[in-house]
Enzyme design. Sequence first.
Site, short mmCIF file in Angstrom:
data_model
loop_
_atom_site.label_atom_id
_atom_site.label_comp_id
_atom_site.label_asym_id
_atom_site.label_seq_id
_atom_site.Cartn_x
_atom_site.Cartn_y
_atom_site.Cartn_z
N VAL A 123 0.84 -1.20 0.00
CA VAL A 123 0.00 0.00 0.00
C VAL A 123 0.88 1.25 0.00
O VAL A 123 1.65 1.47 0.93
CB VAL A 123 -0.94 0.01 1.23
N ILE A 155 5.67 4.78 1.48
CA ILE A 155 5.04 5.46 2.63
C ILE A 155 4.71 4.41 3.69
O ILE A 155 4.06 3.42 3.39
CB ILE A 155 3.72 6.16 2.20
N LYS A 192 -5.60 -1.44 -2.77
CA LYS A 192 -4.88 -0.83 -1.64
C LYS A 192 -5.87 -0.31 -0.60
O LYS A 192 -5.66 -0.43 0.61
CB LYS A 192 -3.99 0.31 -2.15
N1 HSE Z 1 0.92 1.05 -10.49
C1 HSE Z 1 0.93 1.62 -9.18
C2 HSE Z 1 0.84 3.13 -9.27
C3 HSE Z 1 2.15 1.30 -8.38
O1 HSE Z 1 0.84 3.69 -10.36
O2 HSE Z 1 0.77 3.75 -8.23
C4 HSE Z 1 2.15 -0.09 -7.86
O3 HSE Z 1 1.08 -0.31 -7.00
#
Ligand code: HSE
Length: 432
Positions: free
Chosen positions: A136, A140, A209
Amino acid sequence: MSAATPLKIGVAGLGTVGAGVLKLLNQQARQLAQRCGRPLIVTAVSARDRNRDRGVDLTGVRWYEDAAQLAADPDLDVVVELIGGSDGIAKRTVEAALARGRHVVTANKALLAHHGADLALAAEERGLTLAYEAAVAGGIPAIKGLREGLAANALRAVHGILNGTCNYILTEMRTTGREFAEVLADAQRLGYAEADPSFDIDGIDAAHKLAVLTGVAFGCKVDFNAVHVEGIRHITALDIQYADELGYRIRLLGIARATDRGIEQRVHPCMVPIGSPIGATDGVFNAVVADGDFVDKVVLVGRGAGAGPTASAVVADLVDIARGRATPTFGIPAAQLVPLQAAPIDRRRGRYYVRLMVLDRPGVIADIAAALRDQNVSMEAFLQRGRAPGEAVPVVLTTHDTEEAAMQRALSVIGSLDAVLEPPRMIRIEDF
Ligand code: HSE
């Protein structure tokens, strides 16, 4: 175990993130050993292509072509799963590792969004750690931030920018005035967006996420199917320009909120005030905002993807394991996680932005206003620029707080009017 017993790590998947983890472990080896009181050593890896140059030294490291076989290696403490995907080999590898008594660290949000509750139970029944900080918001520390840093609070809400690709596209559209398709094509050329970018731009990645964050924030079973998901394909340069004029930025947000009807989970484009932390987070950055009853709002901003930030999160989990620090996967014991009681989106109360393309002729605005009045939707602002009798002109309005279901009914009537030439564009306003 003596203080210097190394933590033996198997890494399944040597793509960008896997290679990044190996590089970080190598480069920071001394500091990590000092912080953990023991060295962190990669003793086995798995990937499909043995001959690819990944810029890392694999001398003396056991090699497996099959990740599930790596998980069965008799001499490992931890398996790091960096393959990806909600099912298939990634899931088999994690299950095999837990069955063999290995701790698991994963960056796999899809796996956790679909199977998080079951895997947490499987890990905790065996006294193992299932850690997933990298799943996630990349670098961070959102999971630790919520689960450990804010453990004293009842969380009221968590929301944020959870997909850097979408935030990059929306930022580029605003700063260059270009349309979505053109900016997406550029992002693909530059390698920011995948060849098949649908998980990013249709909101699925952010929803994975968010579902995981919701589990941590509210102590419930991760429930991806309860997330309302909309992506950013329909956002136009015109809407971004109007948002700017009205004092807003358009962001793809994930929002989880406790309401008296249950927990709202939604991913969709929002208008947020330009000066808010979320409004000020441009480009590939992610942002997570938690709202706790004692602490109030806490904002975390940083890089949500890429080899360095993701490896940073993976290795932070390895450090916890090396130190023998164990926390329930989702903050409370997995056996006590309750099914999520989902609050439907049609009960959302809030403000709305609506843009219409209408024929410039007398009476059109009266019909639109009547549709809003009939649903008890109160207008806040109304904007029509220019004059083009008999032609299409954009009309923009914003509403006062109203319920989603009423707004949708009004939009359905407005969309059916002869003089309304395109489906109405609606963007929810969130005054964070
Ligand atoms: N593809 C995701 C993004 C990153 O563009 O934030 C990996 O989770």
